[in-house]
Design an enzyme around this catalytic site. Structure first.
Site, PDB file in Angstrom:
ATOM      1  CG  LEU A 223      14.357  -1.510   2.012  1.00 42.17           C
ATOM      2  CD1 LEU A 223      15.429  -1.476   1.053  1.00 42.17           C
ATOM      3  CD2 LEU A 223      13.050  -1.447   1.208  1.00 42.17           C
TER       4      LEU A 223
ATOM      5  CE  LYS B 293      -2.080  -1.175  11.384  1.00 47.17           C
ATOM      6  NZ  LYS B 293      -1.008  -0.244  11.243  1.00 47.17           N
TER       7      LYS B 293
ATOM      8  CB  ALA C 188       2.271  -2.123   9.836  1.00 46.05           C
TER       9      ALA C 188
ATOM     10  CE1 TYR D  57      -1.758  -6.120  10.479  1.00 47.43           C
ATOM     11  CE2 TYR D  57      -3.605  -7.075  10.073  1.00 47.43           C
ATOM     12  CZ  TYR D  57      -2.661  -6.325   9.866  1.00 47.43           C
ATOM     13  OH  TYR D  57      -3.247  -5.036   9.034  1.00 47.43           O
TER      14      TYR D  57
ATOM     15  CB  THR E 278      -6.298  -3.201   9.217  1.00 52.28           C
ATOM     16  OG1 THR E 278      -7.187  -4.287   8.675  1.00 52.28           O
ATOM     17  CG2 THR E 278      -5.951  -3.519  10.474  1.00 52.28           C
ATOM     18  CG  ASP E 279     -11.300  -4.372   7.448  1.00 55.54           C
ATOM     19  OD1 ASP E 279     -10.044  -5.116   7.726  1.00 55.54           O
ATOM     20  OD2 ASP E 279     -12.155  -4.936   6.631  1.00 55.54           O
ATOM     21  CD  GLU E 280      -7.079  -8.616   9.118  1.00 52.46           C
ATOM     22  OE1 GLU E 280      -6.746  -9.469   9.866  1.00 52.46           O
ATOM     23  OE2 GLU E 280      -6.503  -8.492   8.101  1.00 52.46           O
TER      24      GLU E 280
ATOM     25  CB  ILE F 150      -1.078  -0.138   1.123  1.00 54.17           C
ATOM     26  CG1 ILE F 150      -1.870  -1.349   1.020  1.00 54.17           C
ATOM     27  CG2 ILE F 150      -1.926   1.326   1.226  1.00 54.17           C
ATOM     28  CD1 ILE F 150      -2.751  -1.533   2.417  1.00 54.17           C
TER      29      ILE F 150
END
Length: 366
Positions: free
Chosen positions: A35, A164, A83, A160, A134-136, A13
Site C-alpha cells: 500500500l 523492469k 512495481a 523505471y 512492460t514493453d518499455e 493492473i
C-alpha cells in the site's frame, strides 16, 4: 480451484486481475501489497467481501514476511505485478525503483524458489511464477511499421524501464539456474477504471473537469499502443492457465495513438458526456497546454501480440473507441474514488497516515 497470490494487487493492473479472478473464476486470491501511494484498497471494494479473497499488507522486499505469506496460503501461482511504474518519478528518485523492482523481485523469487522446493507431486509440478512486465524494456521504435516482438533486444531508456528490464532478467535467470517454473509477459500501455490520477488519461479527465491545464509533453507526437486494463487481466489469466513455462508473451491492444490524439479524444468525449464545463472554459480542448519534453522520452511503442493470439487464442475485446468511452464514463461516475486520492484521505482512512498522497505531476506518463 487454485490459490493465486497477486503482488501489487491493490494497484491499477493488479486490482483488475484480482477483480477478474474473483468475479469470473472459482479460484481463491490473496493480495500482497505494501500500500504505497499508488495502492488503494478502494479498488478492491467490489470483491473484498468474497470468502475467496484475502489481503496481506506486506512489502515484497521483506523476505520474512513473504515467507510467512507463502507458508500460510500455499499458493499454486504467483502473479507478480508489484512495481514502481511512473517514469517521471523514476527520473526524480530512482532509488525506490531499484529497491522495489529489482531487490523486491529478487526477494520474491528467492522466497518462491524455497517455497516451491518444499512442494511435492502435482502441487509442485503445477506451480507457476508469472512475472508481469512492460514493453518499455525494449526502448522505443523509430519506424512506422516495426513492432516489439518477444525476441526484441532490451534497450531501456529510463530508470523505471531499466529496473523492469532487470527484473525480467532475474525471473528468467531463476528459471534457468534453479528450474523455477516462470512465464513472462510484456504489455503495452494500460488504461481503464481505477487508473491512478498521475497517469495521462485519468489526469487529463480530472484536470479537464476542474478547468485546469491539460499538460502535453512536447508536440504530443509520442505514440503508444493502448490496452484496456480488463483485456489485459483476461490475457494474464489466459497465460497462467494455457501458457507454456519458459515462454514470453507480448500483450498489446492494437490501438496505436499519438498522445495528442488521446487528449483530443478525451476532450471530445467530455464535451458529450460532461457538457457543464467549469467557469471560464468554452471548450475542453482550449485547456491543452504544451510543456517541455522529459529527458529520454521514447517516441513510439507498439506491441506485436501475434504469439499470444496464435498460440493461446487471446485477442483484445475493446477497441480504443469503446474502451476510452467506458473509461471516461467510469471516472465521471466514480468521483469519490479519485477525489479521495487527490486529497490524500484514501491513505489516512486505510493506513492511519497523516500525510497526503503526492499530487499528480505537471505532466503525466502515458
Amino acid at each position: 480451484m487454485k490459490q493465486f497470490l497477486v503482488t501489487g494487487g491493490a494497484g491499477f493492473i493488479g486490482s483488475a486481475v484480482v477483480r477478474f479472478l474473483i468475479e469470473h473464476t472459482h479460484h481463491h486470491v490473496v493480495v500482497v501489497d505494501k500500500l504505497s501511494y499508488a495502492g488503494n484498497l478502494a479498488s478492491l471494494a467490489t470483491v473484498a467481501d468474497s470468502p475467496r479473497f484475502a489481503f496481506e499488507q506486506v512489502d515484497i522486499c521483506q523476505r520474512a514476511a513473504v515467507d510467512r505469506v507463502l507458508a500460510g496460503y500455499q499458493p499454486d501461482c504467483i502473479m507478480h505485478l508489484a512495481a514502481e511504474s511512473h517514469v517521471d518519478r523514476s527520473i526524480d528518485g530512482p532509488i525506490a525503483f531499484i529497491e522495489t523492482n529489482i531487490v523486491g523481485t529478487y526477494q520474491l523469487l528467492e522466497a518462491a524458489r524455497h517455497y516451491w522446493q518444499t512442494l511435492e507431486g502435482k502441487k509442485k509440478n503445477d506451480f507457476l511464477f508469472h512475472h508481469i512486465s512492460t514493453d518499455e524494456v525494449f526502448g522505443d521504435l523509430h519506424g512506422v511499421e516495426d513492432k516489439f516482438t518477444e525476441t526484441t533486444p532490451y534497450a531501456p531508456s529510463s530508470p523505471y524501464s531499466a529496473s523492469k528490464a532487470s527484473s525480467d532478467h532475474l525471473a528468467r535467470a531463476w528459471m534457468r539456474t534453479y528450474g523455477l517454473p516462470v512465464v513472462v509477459t510484456n504489455c503495452s500501455n494500460n488504461y481503464g477504471p481505477y487508473h491512478f490520477p498521475e497517469k495521462l488519461i485519468p489526469l487529463m479527465i480530472i484536470n479537464a473537469l476542474a478547468g485546469k491545464p491539460l499538460p502535453v509533453y512536447g508536440n504530443g507526437g509520442q505514440i503508444r499502443d493502448w490496452l484496456y486494463v480488463d483485456d489485459h487481466a483476461r490475457a494474464l489469466y489466459t497465460v497462467v492457465t494455457a501458457g507454456v513455462v519458459g515462454e514470453t508473451y507480448n500483450i498489446g491492444g492494437h490501438n496505436e495513438r499519438r498522445n495528442i490524439e488521446v487528449v483530443e479524444t478525451l476532450c471530445e468525449l467530455l464535451e458529450e458526456l460532461a457538457p457543464n464545463k467549469p467557469a471560464g472554459v468554452s471548450q475542453y480542448r482550449d485547456l491543452i497546454t504544451r510543456v517541455a519534453d522529459r529527458p529520454g522520452h521514447d517516441l513510439r511503442y507498439a506491441i506485436d501480440a501475434a504469439k499470444i493470439e496464435r498460440e493461446l487464442g487471446w485477442r483484445p475485446q475493446e477497441t480504443f473507441e469503446s474502451g476510452i468511452r467506458k473509461t471516461v464514463i467510469w471516472f465521471l461516475n466514480h468521483q469519490t474514488w479519485w477525489r479521495d486520492i487527490l486529497d490524500g484521505s484514501y491513505r489516512g482512512e486505510r493506513l492511519g497516515l497523516a500525510e497526503s498522497s503526492p499530487p499528480p505531476s505537471a505532466a503525466a506518463k502515458e
